[in-house]
Structure formats: structure tokens, C-alpha cells
Design a protein around this motif. Structure first.
Motif, PDB file in Angstrom:
ATOM      1  N   PHE A  66      71.428  41.251  82.810  1.00 53.98           N
ATOM      2  CA  PHE A  66      70.254  41.101  83.667  1.00 53.98           C
ATOM      3  C   PHE A  66      69.236  42.213  83.434  1.00 53.98           C
ATOM      4  CE2 PHE A  66      73.043  38.399  86.409  1.00 53.98           C
ATOM      5  CZ  PHE A  66      72.285  37.253  86.281  1.00 53.98           C
ATOM      6  N   ALA A  67      69.687  43.421  83.152  1.00 56.73           N
ATOM      7  CA  ALA A  67      68.765  44.519  82.845  1.00 56.73           C
ATOM      8  C   ALA A  67      68.005  44.227  81.553  1.00 56.73           C
ATOM      9  CB  ALA A  67      69.523  45.829  82.737  1.00 56.73           C
ATOM     10  N   ALA A  68      68.710  43.723  80.546  1.00 54.39           N
ATOM     11  CA  ALA A  68      68.045  43.375  79.286  1.00 54.39           C
ATOM     12  C   ALA A  68      67.063  42.226  79.488  1.00 54.39           C
ATOM     13  CB  ALA A  68      69.083  43.013  78.229  1.00 54.39           C
ATOM     14  N   LEU A  69      67.455  41.246  80.298  1.00 60.49           N
ATOM     15  CA  LEU A  69      66.574  40.120  80.583  1.00 60.49           C
ATOM     16  C   LEU A  69      65.320  40.582  81.323  1.00 60.49           C
ATOM     17  CD1 LEU A  69      66.463  37.052  80.246  1.00 60.49           C
ATOM     18  CD2 LEU A  69      67.496  36.853  82.502  1.00 60.49           C
ATOM     19  N   ALA A  70      65.492  41.464  82.311  1.00 62.06           N
ATOM     20  CA  ALA A  70      64.337  41.981  83.054  1.00 62.06           C
ATOM     21  C   ALA A  70      63.422  42.780  82.134  1.00 62.06           C
ATOM     22  CB  ALA A  70      64.809  42.842  84.215  1.00 62.06           C
ATOM     23  N   THR A 107      59.535  41.707  81.251  1.00 63.34           N
ATOM     24  CA  THR A 107      58.466  42.680  81.471  1.00 63.34           C
ATOM     25  C   THR A 107      57.736  42.985  80.167  1.00 63.34           C
ATOM     26  OG1 THR A 107      59.741  43.656  83.272  1.00 63.34           O
ATOM     27  CG2 THR A 107      57.942  44.972  82.364  1.00 63.34           C
ATOM     28  N   GLY A 108      58.470  43.150  79.097  1.00 65.79           N
ATOM     29  CA  GLY A 108      57.850  43.399  77.798  1.00 65.79           C
ATOM     30  C   GLY A 108      56.990  42.236  77.352  1.00 65.79           C
ATOM     31  N   TYR A 109      57.459  41.011  77.592  1.00 66.05           N
ATOM     32  CA  TYR A 109      56.680  39.830  77.222  1.00 66.05           C
ATOM     33  C   TYR A 109      55.374  39.777  78.003  1.00 66.05           C
ATOM     34  CZ  TYR A 109      55.176  35.034  76.728  1.00 66.05           C
ATOM     35  OH  TYR A 109      54.419  33.921  76.502  1.00 66.05           O
ATOM     36  N   ILE A 110      55.432  40.060  79.298  1.00 61.47           N
ATOM     37  CA  ILE A 110      54.217  40.023  80.119  1.00 61.47           C
ATOM     38  C   ILE A 110      53.228  41.086  79.655  1.00 61.47           C
ATOM     39  CG2 ILE A 110      53.329  40.453  82.448  1.00 61.47           C
ATOM     40  CD1 ILE A 110      55.869  39.064  83.502  1.00 61.47           C
ATOM     41  N   LEU A 111      53.718  42.292  79.391  1.00 53.98           N
ATOM     42  CA  LEU A 111      52.835  43.347  78.898  1.00 53.98           C
ATOM     43  C   LEU A 111      52.239  42.975  77.540  1.00 53.98           C
ATOM     44  CD1 LEU A 111      54.842  46.533  79.915  1.00 53.98           C
ATOM     45  CD2 LEU A 111      52.755  45.640  80.961  1.00 53.98           C
ATOM     46  N   PHE A 112      53.051  42.397  76.665  1.00 55.50           N
ATOM     47  CA  PHE A 112      52.563  41.961  75.360  1.00 55.50           C
ATOM     48  C   PHE A 112      51.505  40.871  75.515  1.00 55.50           C
ATOM     49  CE2 PHE A 112      52.909  39.060  71.697  1.00 55.50           C
ATOM     50  CZ  PHE A 112      52.525  39.943  70.690  1.00 55.50           C
ATOM     51  N   ALA A 113      51.722  39.932  76.436  1.00 57.49           N
ATOM     52  CA  ALA A 113      50.749  38.852  76.657  1.00 57.49           C
ATOM     53  C   ALA A 113      49.422  39.416  77.158  1.00 57.49           C
ATOM     54  CB  ALA A 113      51.308  37.834  77.643  1.00 57.49           C
ATOM     55  N   PHE A 114      49.473  40.370  78.082  1.00 58.76           N
ATOM     56  CA  PHE A 114      48.234  40.987  78.555  1.00 58.76           C
ATOM     57  C   PHE A 114      47.532  41.740  77.429  1.00 58.76           C
ATOM     58  CE2 PHE A 114      49.783  40.666  83.022  1.00 58.76           C
ATOM     59  CZ  PHE A 114      48.672  40.011  83.524  1.00 58.76           C
TER      60      PHE A 114
END
Length: 115
Positions: free
Chosen positions: A30-34, A38-45
Motif C-alpha cells: 500500500f505504501a508503494a501504491l500510494a 502520488t508520483g503519477y499525479i505530480l507527473f501529470a501536473f
């Protein structure tokens, strides 16, 4: 400066491995998934914020009028300009009405879903 003497990358990695080794497997998943989300959202922004706008020339033409124009010429030109403005405003209002109808359809479909 004494604080930097206590820090060692090797000890930091060993401490991290000991911490992660003591955790249960599902917590690590779950930590890796979170972290991935989060990394995907930051990358998308980041990707969304870096776009190149095409260069477009914005040329504004100004009409040059002689100083000795008569009032009749001025009034005639104002009538022509008023007609052009009326046509442009009608086209804009038509676009607004079309866009408003699109949003109304979206609102109705969301209301059907309970939103």
C-alpha cells in the motif's frame, strides 16, 4: 558540523532496510501504491504545465480618417459599424446559447446519476 559526521549513507540504507524488513508485506504494497499514485499525479501536473503555445501574430489595424470628414460621413460609417457589431454579437450569443445547452445536457445527465 558535528551532525554531518553522524550521517552515513551506508548506515542510512541499512536503517531503511531494517525498517522495511520489519513491516508487514501488505503495508509495503500500500505504501508503494500510494507513492506511485502520488508520483503519477505530480507527473501529470508537470506534463500539463509544460506546453508550447503557438506563436500567433496579433495585428490590430487602425483606420486612418481624414480630419475634414463631414458629419454625414461619420454617421454613415457608424451605421455600417453598428450593423457589423450587431452581427458579431448575434453570432456570439448563438455560441453562448449552444454552449449553455451543452452544459444543461451535462447537468441533466449528472442529475440522473444523482450528482
Amino acid at each position: 558540523m558535528n551532525l554531518l559526521k553522524l550521517f552515513s549513507p551506508v548506515r542510512a540504507v541499512r536503517d531503511l532496510r531494517a525498517f522495511l524488513g520489519g513491516q508487514r508485506r501488505h503495508k509495503l504494497v500500500f505504501a508503494a501504491l500510494a507513492a506511485a499514485i502520488t508520483g503519477y499525479i505530480l507527473f501529470a501536473f508537470w506534463m500539463d504545465s509544460s506546453f508550447k503555445t503557438p506563436y500567433e501574430r496579433d495585428i490590430i489595424y487602425v483606420e486612418s480618417w481624414p480630419l475634414n470628414r463631414s458629419d454625414a460621413e461619420i454617421i454613415a460609417q457608424q451605421k455600417i459599424d453598428a450593423e457589423k457589431r450587431r452581427v458579431a454579437e448575434a453570432a456570439l450569443e448563438e455560441k453562448r446559447a449552444k454552449r449553455q445547452a451543452e452544459f444543461q445536457r451535462l447537468d441533466n445527465s449528472m442529475s440522473e446519476w444523482g450528482f
